[in-house]
Design a protein around this motif. Sequence first.
Motif, PDB file in Angstrom:
ATOM      1  N   GLU A 443      17.959  36.061 -29.453  1.00 53.42           N
ATOM      2  CA  GLU A 443      18.079  35.958 -28.008  1.00 53.42           C
ATOM      3  C   GLU A 443      17.353  34.737 -27.474  1.00 53.42           C
ATOM      4  O   GLU A 443      17.808  34.084 -26.537  1.00 53.42           O
ATOM      5  CB  GLU A 443      17.533  37.220 -27.338  1.00 53.42           C
ATOM      6  N   ALA A 474      15.129  50.972 -19.206  1.00 52.07           N
ATOM      7  CA  ALA A 474      15.187  49.645 -19.818  1.00 52.07           C
ATOM      8  C   ALA A 474      14.009  48.783 -19.390  1.00 52.07           C
ATOM      9  O   ALA A 474      14.141  47.651 -18.946  1.00 52.07           O
ATOM     10  CB  ALA A 474      16.513  48.949 -19.500  1.00 52.07           C
ATOM     11  N   GLN A 503      17.736  39.920 -16.717  1.00 56.17           N
ATOM     12  CA  GLN A 503      18.871  40.552 -17.404  1.00 56.17           C
ATOM     13  C   GLN A 503      18.707  40.488 -18.913  1.00 56.17           C
ATOM     14  O   GLN A 503      19.110  41.400 -19.636  1.00 56.17           O
ATOM     15  CB  GLN A 503      20.181  39.861 -16.985  1.00 56.17           C
ATOM     16  N   ALA A 504      18.096  39.400 -19.378  1.00 50.39           N
ATOM     17  CA  ALA A 504      17.915  39.247 -20.819  1.00 50.39           C
ATOM     18  C   ALA A 504      17.038  40.351 -21.383  1.00 50.39           C
ATOM     19  O   ALA A 504      17.323  40.919 -22.438  1.00 50.39           O
ATOM     20  CB  ALA A 504      17.318  37.878 -21.130  1.00 50.39           C
ATOM     21  N   ARG A 506      16.551  43.307 -20.131  1.00 51.79           N
ATOM     22  CA  ARG A 506      17.309  44.555 -20.081  1.00 51.79           C
ATOM     23  C   ARG A 506      18.238  44.651 -21.287  1.00 51.79           C
ATOM     24  O   ARG A 506      18.372  45.703 -21.919  1.00 51.79           O
ATOM     25  CB  ARG A 506      18.124  44.623 -18.779  1.00 51.79           C
ATOM     26  N   ASN A 507      18.913  43.549 -21.577  1.00 57.23           N
ATOM     27  CA  ASN A 507      19.833  43.541 -22.709  1.00 57.23           C
ATOM     28  C   ASN A 507      19.102  43.775 -24.020  1.00 57.23           C
ATOM     29  O   ASN A 507      19.587  44.498 -24.898  1.00 57.23           O
ATOM     30  CB  ASN A 507      20.598  42.212 -22.769  1.00 57.23           C
ATOM     31  N   LEU A 508      17.937  43.137 -24.154  1.00 61.04           N
ATOM     32  CA  LEU A 508      17.155  43.335 -25.382  1.00 61.04           C
ATOM     33  C   LEU A 508      16.787  44.800 -25.571  1.00 61.04           C
ATOM     34  O   LEU A 508      16.933  45.362 -26.663  1.00 61.04           O
ATOM     35  CB  LEU A 508      15.882  42.482 -25.336  1.00 61.04           C
ATOM     36  N   ASN A 510      18.201  47.474 -24.254  1.00 57.60           N
ATOM     37  CA  ASN A 510      19.380  48.306 -24.472  1.00 57.60           C
ATOM     38  C   ASN A 510      19.930  48.147 -25.884  1.00 57.60           C
ATOM     39  O   ASN A 510      20.288  49.131 -26.543  1.00 57.60           O
ATOM     40  CB  ASN A 510      20.466  47.957 -23.455  1.00 57.60           C
ATOM     41  N   LYS A 511      20.023  46.902 -26.350  1.00 58.49           N
ATOM     42  CA  LYS A 511      20.540  46.665 -27.698  1.00 58.49           C
ATOM     43  C   LYS A 511      19.617  47.281 -28.750  1.00 58.49           C
ATOM     44  O   LYS A 511      20.082  47.863 -29.734  1.00 58.49           O
ATOM     45  CB  LYS A 511      20.693  45.167 -27.955  1.00 58.49           C
ATOM     46  N   GLU A 514      20.133  51.059 -28.693  1.00 58.38           N
ATOM     47  CA  GLU A 514      21.391  51.415 -29.330  1.00 58.38           C
ATOM     48  C   GLU A 514      21.300  51.301 -30.856  1.00 58.38           C
ATOM     49  O   GLU A 514      21.832  52.141 -31.588  1.00 58.38           O
ATOM     50  CB  GLU A 514      22.511  50.519 -28.806  1.00 58.38           C
TER      51      GLU A 514
END
Length: 587
Positions: A443, A474, A503-504, A506-508, A510-511, A514
């Motif tokens: 990332e 998150a 947003q980055a 949050r994505n980290l 969440n990923k 998951e």
Amino acid sequence: MLSGLPAALTRLRTTVAATAYPLVLPSADDARRVAHGLVAQLDDYLLPRLDRLDAPLLVVVGGSTGAGKSTLVNSLVRARVSAAGVLRPTTRSPVLVCNPADSGWFRQGELLPGLTRAADPTDEPDTLQLVSAPALTEGLAFLDAPDIDSVVDANRALAAQLLAAADLWLFVTTAARYADAVPWELLRTARDRGTVIALVLDRVPPDAADEISTHLSEMLAAHDLAAAPLFVLPETEVDGQGLLPEPVTAELRDWFDRLAADAGARAAVVRQTLDGALAALAPAVAGLATAADDQAAAATTLTDRVRGAYRGARRGVEQAMQDGRLLRGEVLARWQEFVGTGELFRTLEARIGRLRDRVVAAVTGRPAPERQLQSAIESQLVTLLREAAAEAAENAHTGWQAHPAGAALLDPSLARPSDDLPERAERLVRDWQRDVLELVRAEGGDRRFVARSAAYAVNATGLAVMIAVFTSTAFIPTGLEVAAAGGTTVAAQKVLEAIFGDQAIRNLANKSREGLITRVNALLDEEAARYTARIEAVGVAPADDGDTAVQAGPGDGLRVAAAEVEAARAEAHLTDGTRLALPGASS
């Protein structure tokens, strides 16, 4: 006219033989017995008889122990062809007696193919002794079967098998035993199959002949067998060869001679019995289809109980990852130490490297806060996974224990997780932590910060992302989480947002979450497979989870095959639909 029947019967036989009933259910034992009997009757009688409708008429002589079957057969052919005596059971391997001109048909083994042909008496199982008797009329054969109530299980089973292969069943009973329960059960079975039946009431005292024969006739009428010819033989002595006097058996022998000499009558007997046996297949197969559906339904129930137990475990793990539970205890202490002391901020600076931490660890003897936090996260996650797997195993075990099919499949080891689960859980967490670091590195790969801070900053950022995974929003902390972490969560969030952007991060988170859930699901699936593998091992597939309106059930193949046989039977017109009336004893 009969062209479609053999093919339909062959398909039915294949389907019946391929359907198993291994799960312990109320319907299973009876289904296995019926299926075995159907396959045997198809092989022993229906298929070979359809192939040769003009083959000699087979009369199976059956009855209770000591009824005098062998003596009667010997007397009818006027030769000692079947052993008779006081020793019980006398008849061991069955004896088939026919005219020499008919011996080729019986010797080639199309009828009763599972029995090895022998020329001499033998005690070997699954053997059929063939004897030629010139005194017996051509076109007729007698098969002296074992006792239907034999103390030997194999004899009783063989007797039932032979009766199912009869064109005509000659039932022999005595004045003392004609009301016994076992013979009447088989008489009802023969009636339901449409087998043509004649009866011999043997050893009747002369002064009681009218009374006993009248009572037996009434019993036959009550069982819908009034049309069966009844022959009454008086109590008498045998001659030096062990044969009944000719006048005693003359009426019965003449009756069989007339039947053998009349090709039309023989064909009518064969067709009546054949048509009855074919008609009896449909209800028998319907019962098998229901039992097959029972097996699939039980497999579905057991599978659902396992899935439910491990689904609960998954929900528990996911809930623990969202409600901040994993941020308490050792993880919280190490996180506060890591963030509250400024360790996070210092390690995110490119000017501070690993050398400083090595020096600190060497002087104090304690691992760096970074390593302590990583170990605490690993330990907390492993404990969570072990507890979830243990609870799921116990719940699945309890669910199966309450079901008869499940209880029979259980092993005590299934009540707890696999022995190697702790090692697999530890490996899972370590692999996931490495994945998080790789995700952080990927990332931030094009950002100057990571380029400046190199691997150490990646490790520190990765730890913060792991902590982010354990919150429900998150890494947007709730009031409780802020209070629990002393505000350090917010501080860490601000730093990470500065590095990656809102947003980055949050994505980290969440990923990473998951990825962890995917690994946990795989681990729990492996644990659940210990149960479902036992269902698969016995060969029963759960009922289809799809649209039941279009999905075929396991019993549908049996129903389709039986319907094809019934359609072919109707087209064949083996009989005119009326019950065959044989001439009586006085005709």
